[in-house]
Scaffold this active site. Sequence first.
Site, PDB file in Angstrom:
ATOM      1  N   GLY A 161      53.971  77.458 -12.605  1.00 41.61           N
ATOM      2  CA  GLY A 161      54.466  77.677 -11.294  1.00 41.61           C
ATOM      3  C   GLY A 161      53.575  78.343 -10.242  1.00 41.61           C
ATOM      4  O   GLY A 161      52.261  78.296 -10.476  1.00 41.61           O
ATOM      5  N   VAL A 162      54.136  78.862  -9.485  1.00 37.89           N
ATOM      6  CA  VAL A 162      53.320  79.149  -8.263  1.00 37.89           C
ATOM      7  C   VAL A 162      53.243  80.851  -8.014  1.00 37.89           C
ATOM      8  O   VAL A 162      54.301  81.427  -8.241  1.00 37.89           O
ATOM      9  CB  VAL A 162      53.786  78.480  -6.813  1.00 37.89           C
ATOM     10  CG1 VAL A 162      52.995  78.867  -5.537  1.00 37.89           C
ATOM     11  CG2 VAL A 162      53.841  76.962  -6.763  1.00 37.89           C
ATOM     12  N   CYS A 163      52.308  81.306  -7.506  1.00 35.15           N
ATOM     13  CA  CYS A 163      52.124  82.743  -7.133  1.00 35.15           C
ATOM     14  C   CYS A 163      52.087  83.022  -5.760  1.00 35.15           C
ATOM     15  O   CYS A 163      51.250  82.424  -5.284  1.00 35.15           O
ATOM     16  CB  CYS A 163      50.965  83.600  -7.822  1.00 35.15           C
ATOM     17  SG  CYS A 163      50.948  83.786  -9.538  1.00 35.15           S
TER      18      CYS A 163
ATOM     19  N   VAL B 170      48.946  82.403  -3.354  1.00 39.11           N
ATOM     20  CA  VAL B 170      47.469  82.789  -3.977  1.00 39.11           C
ATOM     21  C   VAL B 170      46.986  82.006  -5.101  1.00 39.11           C
ATOM     22  O   VAL B 170      45.952  82.183  -5.364  1.00 39.11           O
ATOM     23  CB  VAL B 170      47.656  84.374  -4.045  1.00 39.11           C
ATOM     24  CG1 VAL B 170      47.904  85.013  -2.891  1.00 39.11           C
ATOM     25  CG2 VAL B 170      48.429  84.777  -5.135  1.00 39.11           C
ATOM     26  N   GLY B 171      47.857  81.459  -5.575  1.00 42.39           N
ATOM     27  CA  GLY B 171      47.491  80.582  -6.726  1.00 42.39           C
ATOM     28  C   GLY B 171      48.433  79.942  -7.519  1.00 42.39           C
ATOM     29  O   GLY B 171      49.860  80.109  -7.419  1.00 42.39           O
ATOM     30  N   ARG B 172      47.948  79.003  -8.366  1.00 46.77           N
ATOM     31  CA  ARG B 172      49.094  78.104  -9.000  1.00 46.77           C
ATOM     32  C   ARG B 172      48.709  77.993 -10.543  1.00 46.77           C
ATOM     33  O   ARG B 172      47.584  78.007 -10.862  1.00 46.77           O
ATOM     34  CB  ARG B 172      49.013  76.741  -8.573  1.00 46.77           C
ATOM     35  CG  ARG B 172      49.642  76.589  -7.225  1.00 46.77           C
ATOM     36  CD  ARG B 172      49.410  75.182  -6.912  1.00 46.77           C
ATOM     37  NE  ARG B 172      49.543  74.846  -5.085  1.00 46.77           N
ATOM     38  CZ  ARG B 172      50.669  74.951  -4.514  1.00 46.77           C
ATOM     39  NH1 ARG B 172      51.785  74.859  -5.294  1.00 46.77           N
ATOM     40  NH2 ARG B 172      51.053  75.060  -3.491  1.00 46.77           N
ATOM     41  N   GLY B 173      49.608  78.047 -11.421  1.00 45.99           N
ATOM     42  CA  GLY B 173      49.420  78.237 -12.816  1.00 45.99           C
ATOM     43  C   GLY B 173      49.968  76.941 -13.377  1.00 45.99           C
ATOM     44  O   GLY B 173      50.412  76.234 -12.850  1.00 45.99           O
ATOM     45  N   ALA B 174      50.070  76.874 -14.743  1.00 49.36           N
ATOM     46  CA  ALA B 174      50.549  75.987 -15.539  1.00 49.36           C
ATOM     47  C   ALA B 174      52.068  75.656 -15.171  1.00 49.36           C
ATOM     48  O   ALA B 174      52.622  74.612 -15.245  1.00 49.36           O
ATOM     49  CB  ALA B 174      50.366  76.066 -17.131  1.00 49.36           C
TER      50      ALA B 174
ATOM     51  N   ASP C 100      44.509  85.132 -24.244  1.00 49.51           N
ATOM     52  CA  ASP C 100      43.989  84.382 -23.192  1.00 49.51           C
ATOM     53  C   ASP C 100      43.063  84.858 -22.429  1.00 49.51           C
ATOM     54  O   ASP C 100      42.946  84.880 -21.097  1.00 49.51           O
ATOM     55  CB  ASP C 100      45.154  83.650 -22.542  1.00 49.51           C
ATOM     56  CG  ASP C 100      44.555  82.363 -21.597  1.00 49.51           C
ATOM     57  OD1 ASP C 100      43.558  81.898 -21.840  1.00 49.51           O
ATOM     58  OD2 ASP C 100      45.421  81.972 -20.727  1.00 49.51           O
TER      59      ASP C 100
END
Length: 330
Positions: free
Chosen positions: A26-28, A20-24, A140
Site C-alpha cells: 500500500g501507500v504511506c 511519502v512512499g509506496r510499499g508492496a 528485512d
Amino acid sequence: MDEVEPAEDRMENYVRIAVVGRGAYGVCWLCRRKESQHREKVILKTIPLHGLSNEEEIAIMGEVMLLKKMRHPMIIGYYSYFKYDNTLAIVMQYAEGGTMERMIQEQRGEHFHESSVLDFFTQILIALHHMHSKSIVHRDLKTQNILMNKKRTLVKLSDFGISKELSTKSVASTVIGTPNYLSPEICEGRAYNQKSDVWSLGCVLYELLALRRAFDGDNLPSIVMKITKCSYSPIGDHATQEVRELVGNLLRLNEHQRPNVQELLTHPLVLPYTLRIHCDVGRVIVPENNKRRANSVMGGRLRITPSAQSLRPQERFPTKTPISLSNTLR
Ligand SMILES: Nc1ncnc2c1ncn2[C@@H]1O[C@H](COP(=O)(O)OP(=O)(O)OP(=O)(O)O)[C@@H](O)[C@H]1O
C-alpha cells in the site's frame, strides 16, 4: 497472537498532506492530526484489504501487533490503527529524515566520520537487541527500512511486514524483499534466525562505511553468488582496521561464527557508544502506544530523566527530539 484492541481512531481525524512512499501492499501518507493541540504530522500506512487472502490479512495484522509490542526509542512508534473503505490504516510516527538509504545517497561519495557510523550502528544494534530479547527477528533489515529523525542523528527501525516471532514451534523462513541483504543461510534455503539479522546488519555497516552495497549485481543469481561466497570489495583505507574487522566478523559465512547482538554491544569498538546512548536515551522523546495513550493523545509531554527506566518509552506523538543524541556523542 495478542487480542486486537478495538479500533477507536478514524480517517476523519486526519488531513492528508502527501504520499511519502509506496510499499508492496500500500501507500504511506504523510498526514496531520486535525484536533490535537500540536496538529502533529504522522504517517498513515494504508493497505487495501480488498482481494487479500485470509493469510495475507493475518500477516498484515501481525505487523500491527508487532509494532505495538515494539515500543522503543529506536523503533518507529505505533499510534493506532483503524479500517475505512475496506482499507487498513496503521498510524505511526513520522520520521522526517527519510530513509538511511537516501541519507547515504545524499553523501555523494563523501564518507561519514567513523564515529557517526558507529553511532548509527550502535543505535540499530540496540533496537535489534530489543527485538531479539523478545525472540523477534526483523528479517528485512536494510538501509531502506532504517528511518531517520529530522536532524538525521537518530535511527528508527521500521517495516515489520515480514518480521517474525520465533517460537519453539515455528521457524521464520520466508524470503521476501530486496536480496542484497539476505544472509548466505537464507540464500541456501535454510531457516532464518537472529544471526541472519546480524549478517544484514553487517551489510548496513559496510554500506555506511563504503557508501555502496556490500553485495550488488545486475540480477538475483549474481547477487546470491556473491553472498554465498562472501565476496565483497574492500571498504577502503578511509576506514580503520578495527571497523573493517568488525564488518568481517558480521559477514561470516558460518552464522555460528557471527557474534550475537549482545556480544556486539560490548565489543570494544562499540561499547563506548552503547554506554553513551543508554545514558542519553532517557532524554529522547519516544512514543507511547499502549492504552494509557488516551490521557496524552493531545500532546501532553512527559519528560523522563536518565534512569534505570531510560529505555522505556513514555510519550506519544514525538514531534521534536528535545535533545539530539549527537550533541553528546560527537
Ligand atoms: N514512518 C515513516 N516516516 C517517514 N517515511 C516513511 C515512514 N514509513 C514509510 N515511509 C516511506 O514510505 C516508503 C514505503 O514504506 P513501506 O513500509 O510501505 O514499504 P517498504 O518498506 O518500502 O516496502 P515493503 O512494503 O515491500 O516492505 C518507505 O520506503 C519510506 O520512504
